[in-house]
Motif scaffolding. Structure first.
Motif, PDB file in Angstrom:
ATOM      1  N   THR A 243       0.821  -1.209   0.000  1.00 46.62           N
ATOM      2  CA  THR A 243       0.000   0.000   0.000  1.00 46.62           C
ATOM      3  C   THR A 243       0.859   1.265   0.000  1.00 46.62           C
ATOM      4  O   THR A 243       0.346   2.357  -0.272  1.00 46.62           O
ATOM      5  N   TYR A 244       2.159   1.135   0.291  1.00 49.84           N
ATOM      6  CA  TYR A 244       3.050   2.293   0.352  1.00 49.84           C
ATOM      7  C   TYR A 244       4.006   2.361  -0.845  1.00 49.84           C
ATOM      8  O   TYR A 244       4.729   3.331  -0.995  1.00 49.84           O
ATOM      9  N   LEU A 245       4.032   1.318  -1.656  1.00 47.44           N
ATOM     10  CA  LEU A 245       4.981   1.280  -2.760  1.00 47.44           C
ATOM     11  C   LEU A 245       4.393   1.931  -4.003  1.00 47.44           C
ATOM     12  O   LEU A 245       3.387   1.482  -4.541  1.00 47.44           O
ATOM     13  N   VAL A 246       5.008   2.993  -4.448  1.00 52.57           N
ATOM     14  CA  VAL A 246       4.621   3.656  -5.686  1.00 52.57           C
ATOM     15  C   VAL A 246       5.888   3.819  -6.508  1.00 52.57           C
ATOM     16  O   VAL A 246       6.782   4.592  -6.164  1.00 52.57           O
ATOM     17  N   VAL A 247       5.991   3.054  -7.593  1.00 58.10           N
ATOM     18  CA  VAL A 247       7.189   3.078  -8.426  1.00 58.10           C
ATOM     19  C   VAL A 247       6.827   3.713  -9.757  1.00 58.10           C
ATOM     20  O   VAL A 247       6.003   3.192 -10.503  1.00 58.10           O
ATOM     21  N   GLY A 248       7.449   4.860 -10.049  1.00 59.56           N
ATOM     22  CA  GLY A 248       7.130   5.543 -11.296  1.00 59.56           C
ATOM     23  C   GLY A 248       5.646   5.847 -11.352  1.00 59.56           C
ATOM     24  O   GLY A 248       5.071   6.458 -10.465  1.00 59.56           O
ATOM     25  N   ASN A 249       4.992   5.372 -12.416  1.00 56.02           N
ATOM     26  CA  ASN A 249       3.556   5.577 -12.580  1.00 56.02           C
ATOM     27  C   ASN A 249       2.775   4.300 -12.325  1.00 56.02           C
ATOM     28  O   ASN A 249       1.663   4.127 -12.800  1.00 56.02           O
ATOM     29  N   SER A 250       3.366   3.372 -11.569  1.00 57.77           N
ATOM     30  CA  SER A 250       2.747   2.054 -11.429  1.00 57.77           C
ATOM     31  C   SER A 250       1.749   1.973 -10.298  1.00 57.77           C
ATOM     32  O   SER A 250       1.061   0.982 -10.151  1.00 57.77           O
ATOM     33  N   GLY A 251       1.656   2.977  -9.438  1.00 53.57           N
ATOM     34  CA  GLY A 251       0.735   2.848  -8.312  1.00 53.57           C
ATOM     35  C   GLY A 251       0.167   4.173  -7.892  1.00 53.57           C
ATOM     36  O   GLY A 251       0.613   5.233  -8.305  1.00 53.57           O
ATOM     37  N   GLY A 252      -0.851   4.116  -7.064  1.00 52.39           N
ATOM     38  CA  GLY A 252      -1.466   5.319  -6.545  1.00 52.39           C
ATOM     39  C   GLY A 252      -2.398   5.972  -7.548  1.00 52.39           C
ATOM     40  O   GLY A 252      -2.382   5.664  -8.735  1.00 52.39           O
ATOM     41  N   ILE A 253      -3.244   6.877  -7.055  1.00 49.72           N
ATOM     42  CA  ILE A 253      -4.153   7.601  -7.930  1.00 49.72           C
ATOM     43  C   ILE A 253      -4.115   9.069  -7.568  1.00 49.72           C
ATOM     44  O   ILE A 253      -3.698   9.447  -6.476  1.00 49.72           O
ATOM     45  N   SER A 254      -4.510   9.883  -8.482  1.00 52.98           N
ATOM     46  CA  SER A 254      -4.610  11.309  -8.217  1.00 52.98           C
ATOM     47  C   SER A 254      -6.008  11.758  -8.596  1.00 52.98           C
ATOM     48  O   SER A 254      -6.464  11.529  -9.710  1.00 52.98           O
ATOM     49  N   LEU A 255      -6.665  12.392  -7.643  1.00 49.10           N
ATOM     50  CA  LEU A 255      -8.008  12.892  -7.896  1.00 49.10           C
ATOM     51  C   LEU A 255      -8.010  14.395  -8.138  1.00 49.10           C
ATOM     52  O   LEU A 255      -9.072  15.001  -8.252  1.00 49.10           O
TER      53      LEU A 255
END
Length: 402
Positions: A243-255
């Protein structure tokens, strides 16, 4: 509702004493000037159904669209299908039976009166051939993934043990703010090691192995018991770490910047009148909270809603609840407590107070969807999972507010 009435009539006529059914449907049904709801027909509150159905009194559950996803009842052994199922909907529905419940030698059966075997095979094929089930799923494959993860030396055994001891509190008590911070610190140490010691390609490979490990462990654990507490502790830690790993554009969202209306005008279609240009109105509220969301963002929110359904035994509709979840962010952005905290803290420190200062916003949202907001207020685990989606964006936007 009619099935329930017919079912009870049949049971009564045949004098069956050990067969009783519950119903599960959303909203209200009105027939012959009589209004029916799920609680009125079952005789207890909606949120109690999973627990009651787990007992010995009821052994049949009549559903419409509810509980097609996320309903976890290991004793389910038969499904009678009387509606068309397509694609992922078919997979999610039939997979409610895809589990084993020791000590019973359970064999599941689907009695389908509508669909054809070929249609179900087509529905399952894309998922079967593109996930860890492409051939056989074995413990040896799980150990191989574990070894790949260990090879990076990102996980600290002491942190893994600490997180497990907090997550599985033997007294069953809610975690304290201090314990939550300790879990975060353990996870963050692993994140820092990965970010500081490996380039982006290696970070992406590590994340991929972690996802495969979690997915395969969850699948295998449904069919067998490993008897290996250390492996389960590692699964818990890795699952949180993801849930904490964001590599480049591979994870997370932006609203942020879901949609921006600028430089527009109205034009008459019925005459040759002059165009009347209008100034942009950036504060106009546009209908449809999900306008402008990317496919990945909608998919991610839908996955969280499915997770909430699974953990709480709910049947929330993804499309409707996506809009509700976006309303949550708007409520958070109007919280004076959160604004003050964001202005005076780093994002890491803001996170510690974030979950403790959101109840006022959630209470304000009760009028929009009482069931969902009440669930968040009464269940900290689910509240943290849902609100965590907006943590970064809320902090950033509150910092920028005047």
């Amino acid at each position: 509702m009619k099935y329930r009435q017919a079912f009870e009539d049949y049971v009564t006529r045949h004098n069956y004493k050990d067969v009783k059914a519950l119903v599960a449907f959303s909203g209200k049904v009105k027939i012959d000037d009589t209004e029916y709801t799920e609680p009125s027909m079952n005789g207890f509150a909606e949120d109690k159904l999973p627990k009651v159905f787990d007992g010995d009194e009821y052994n049949v559950l009549l559903v419409a669209n509810k509980y097609q996803v996320g309903f976890d009842q290991p004793k389910l052994c038969a499904m009678y299908v009387l509606k068309k199922l397509r694609g992922v909907n078919a997979v999610q529905t039939l997979s409610r039976l895809n589990r084993v419940c020791p000590p019973f030698d359970k064999k599941v059966v689907v009695m389908d009166f509508v669909n054809h075997a070929e249609e179900m095979e087509d529905a399952f094929a894309p998922f079967y051939t593109t996930t860890v089930l492409s051939n056989t799923a074995t413990i040896a494959q799980l150990r191989e993934l574990e070894n790949k993860i260990d090879g990076y030396n990102v996980l600290d055994d002491r942190d893994v043990e600490t997180v497990a001891s907090i997550v599985y509190n033997p007294k069953g008590k809610r975690t304290t703010a201090k314990e939550d911070r300790l879990v975060y610190q353990c996870i963050q140490r692993a994140v820092n090691v990965l970010k500081n010691q490996f380039n982006e390609d290696h970070q992406r490979a590590f994340t991929k192995n972690c996802r495969g490990f979690v997915r395969l462990y969850e699948f295998l654990s449904m069919a067998s018991s490993f008897g290996d507490p250390e492996l389960h502790k590692k699964y818990v830690f890795v699952n949180l770490l993801l849930t904490y790993l964001v590599v480049g554009n591979s994870g997370g969202i932006s609203l942020k910047d879901k949609i921006q209306a600028t430089n527009f005008w109205q034009e008459s279609q019925g005459d040759k009148g002059n165009k009347q240009r209008h100034a942009s109105a950036p504060n106009v509220k546009l209908s449809g909270a999900d306008v402008g969301l990317t496919v990945d963002e909608v998919k991610h929110l839908s996955e969280i809603i499915d997770e909430v359904n699974s953990r709480a035994g709910k049947g929330y509709d993804s499309s409707a609840m996506t809009k509700v979840m976006l309303q949550i962010k708007d409520l958070l952005l109007h919280s004076d407590k959160l604004k003050t905290s964001a202005k005076n803290n780093t994002e890491q420190d803001f996170e510690f107070s974030f979950y403790d200062n959101t109840d006022d916003a959630l209470i304000e949202g009760l009028s929009q969807n009482q069931d969902f907001f009440s669930l968040l207020l009464s269940n900290d685990d689910i509240k943290h999972r849902v609100l965590g989606v907006f943590l970064h964006e809320v902090y950033k936007e509150l910092r920028e507010q005047p």
